[in-house]
Scaffold this motif. Structure first.
Motif, short mmCIF file in Angstrom:
data_model
loop_
_atom_site.label_atom_id
_atom_site.label_comp_id
_atom_site.label_asym_id
_atom_site.label_seq_id
_atom_site.Cartn_x
_atom_site.Cartn_y
_atom_site.Cartn_z
N ASN A 36 0.82 -1.21 0.00
CA ASN A 36 0.00 0.00 0.00
C ASN A 36 0.86 1.26 0.00
N THR A 37 2.07 1.15 -0.56
CA THR A 37 2.97 2.29 -0.72
C THR A 37 3.52 2.29 -2.14
N ASP A 38 3.89 3.45 -2.62
CA ASP A 38 4.49 3.57 -3.95
C ASP A 38 5.79 2.79 -4.00
N LYS A 39 6.05 2.17 -5.15
CA LYS A 39 7.28 1.39 -5.34
C LYS A 39 7.69 1.47 -6.81
N ASP A 40 8.93 1.09 -7.05
CA ASP A 40 9.35 0.87 -8.43
C ASP A 40 8.69 -0.41 -8.91
N ALA A 41 8.46 -0.50 -10.21
CA ALA A 41 7.85 -1.69 -10.79
C ALA A 41 8.55 -2.00 -12.10
N VAL A 42 8.50 -3.25 -12.48
CA VAL A 42 9.03 -3.67 -13.77
C VAL A 42 8.06 -4.68 -14.37
N VAL A 43 7.82 -4.53 -15.67
CA VAL A 43 7.00 -5.48 -16.41
C VAL A 43 7.94 -6.28 -17.30
N HIS A 44 7.90 -7.60 -17.14
CA HIS A 44 8.66 -8.52 -18.01
C HIS A 44 7.69 -9.02 -19.08
N TYR A 45 8.06 -8.79 -20.33
CA TYR A 45 7.21 -9.23 -21.43
C TYR A 45 8.10 -9.59 -22.61
N ASP A 46 7.96 -10.80 -23.10
CA ASP A 46 8.64 -11.23 -24.32
C ASP A 46 10.14 -10.92 -24.28
N ASP A 47 10.79 -11.34 -23.21
CA ASP A 47 12.24 -11.16 -23.01
C ASP A 47 12.69 -9.70 -22.91
N HIS A 48 11.77 -8.79 -22.60
CA HIS A 48 12.10 -7.38 -22.40
C HIS A 48 11.62 -6.95 -21.01
N GLU A 49 12.27 -5.93 -20.49
CA GLU A 49 11.85 -5.34 -19.21
C GLU A 49 11.44 -3.90 -19.44
N TYR A 50 10.33 -3.50 -18.84
CA TYR A 50 9.82 -2.14 -18.93
C TYR A 50 9.68 -1.59 -17.52
N ASN A 51 10.45 -0.54 -17.22
CA ASN A 51 10.42 0.07 -15.89
C ASN A 51 9.25 1.03 -15.78
N MET A 52 8.58 0.97 -14.63
CA MET A 52 7.42 1.80 -14.35
C MET A 52 7.40 2.17 -12.88
N LYS A 53 6.36 2.88 -12.51
CA LYS A 53 6.12 3.21 -11.10
C LYS A 53 4.79 2.60 -10.69
N TYR A 54 4.78 1.96 -9.53
CA TYR A 54 3.56 1.45 -8.90
C TYR A 54 3.10 2.57 -7.97
N LYS A 55 1.94 3.15 -8.27
CA LYS A 55 1.44 4.30 -7.53
C LYS A 55 0.16 3.93 -6.79
N VAL A 56 0.14 4.24 -5.49
CA VAL A 56 -1.03 4.00 -4.66
C VAL A 56 -1.76 5.32 -4.47
N GLY A 57 -3.06 5.30 -4.66
CA GLY A 57 -3.87 6.50 -4.50
C GLY A 57 -5.33 6.12 -4.61
N VAL A 58 -6.14 7.04 -5.14
CA VAL A 58 -7.55 6.75 -5.35
C VAL A 58 -7.67 5.48 -6.19
N HIS A 59 -6.82 5.38 -7.21
CA HIS A 59 -6.70 4.16 -8.01
C HIS A 59 -5.25 3.72 -7.96
N THR A 60 -5.01 2.48 -7.58
CA THR A 60 -3.65 1.95 -7.59
C THR A 60 -3.34 1.54 -9.02
N ARG A 61 -2.17 1.97 -9.50
CA ARG A 61 -1.90 1.81 -10.92
C ARG A 61 -0.41 1.68 -11.22
N LEU A 62 -0.13 1.25 -12.45
CA LEU A 62 1.21 1.30 -13.01
C LEU A 62 1.26 2.54 -13.89
N ALA A 63 2.29 3.35 -13.72
CA ALA A 63 2.40 4.60 -14.46
C ALA A 63 3.84 4.83 -14.90
N GLN A 64 4.05 5.90 -15.64
CA GLN A 64 5.37 6.33 -16.09
C GLN A 64 6.11 5.20 -16.81
N GLY A 65 5.52 4.73 -17.87
CA GLY A 65 6.15 3.69 -18.67
C GLY A 65 5.15 2.71 -19.25
#
Length: 108
Positions: A36-65
């Motif tokens: 329930n706190t903001d964190k760094d996030a990474v999405v692994h897809y098809d042998d690639h990594e995509y860096n994002m931000k896990y943001k907690v708020g009114v809607h918890t979401r993946l953002a910035q990437g």
């Protein structure tokens, strides 16, 4: 990556907003398994990594990437993604693949 613990799995069908915006609102029914706190996030897809931000708020979401991931992966409206979410000390890791023959789709 050996120290990661699995947190949740879910499927989601990409809608227009998921494809066009730079954030991905996570389904509410998995949030109890995630931090329930903001964190760094990474999405692994098809042998690639995509860096994002896990943001907690009114809607918890993946953002910035998220939009860069969607565009680079060539994903579009109607694609069904299967997520396996894992946690480690510093970040949240999402292992993602396209579900070729979806049976049940959770839409929030």
């Amino acid at each position: 990556m050996d120290d990661m613990e699995m947190a949740a799995c879910f499927d989601i069908e990409l809608t227009k907003s998921y494809v066009e915006k730079d954030d991905f609102i996570l389904p509410t029914d998995i949030l109890e398994f995630l931090p329930n706190t903001d964190k760094d996030a990474v999405v692994h897809y098809d042998d690639h990594e995509y860096n994002m931000k896990y943001k907690v708020g009114v809607h918890t979401r993946l953002a910035q990437g998220w939009k860069a991931f969607i565009d680079a992966a060539g994903l579009g409206i109607g694609d069904v993604l299967c997520f396996k979410t894992c946690l480690d000390e510093n970040r949240i890791v999402f292992f993602v693949h396209v579900k070729e023959d979806p049976e049940i789709v959770m839409i929030d």
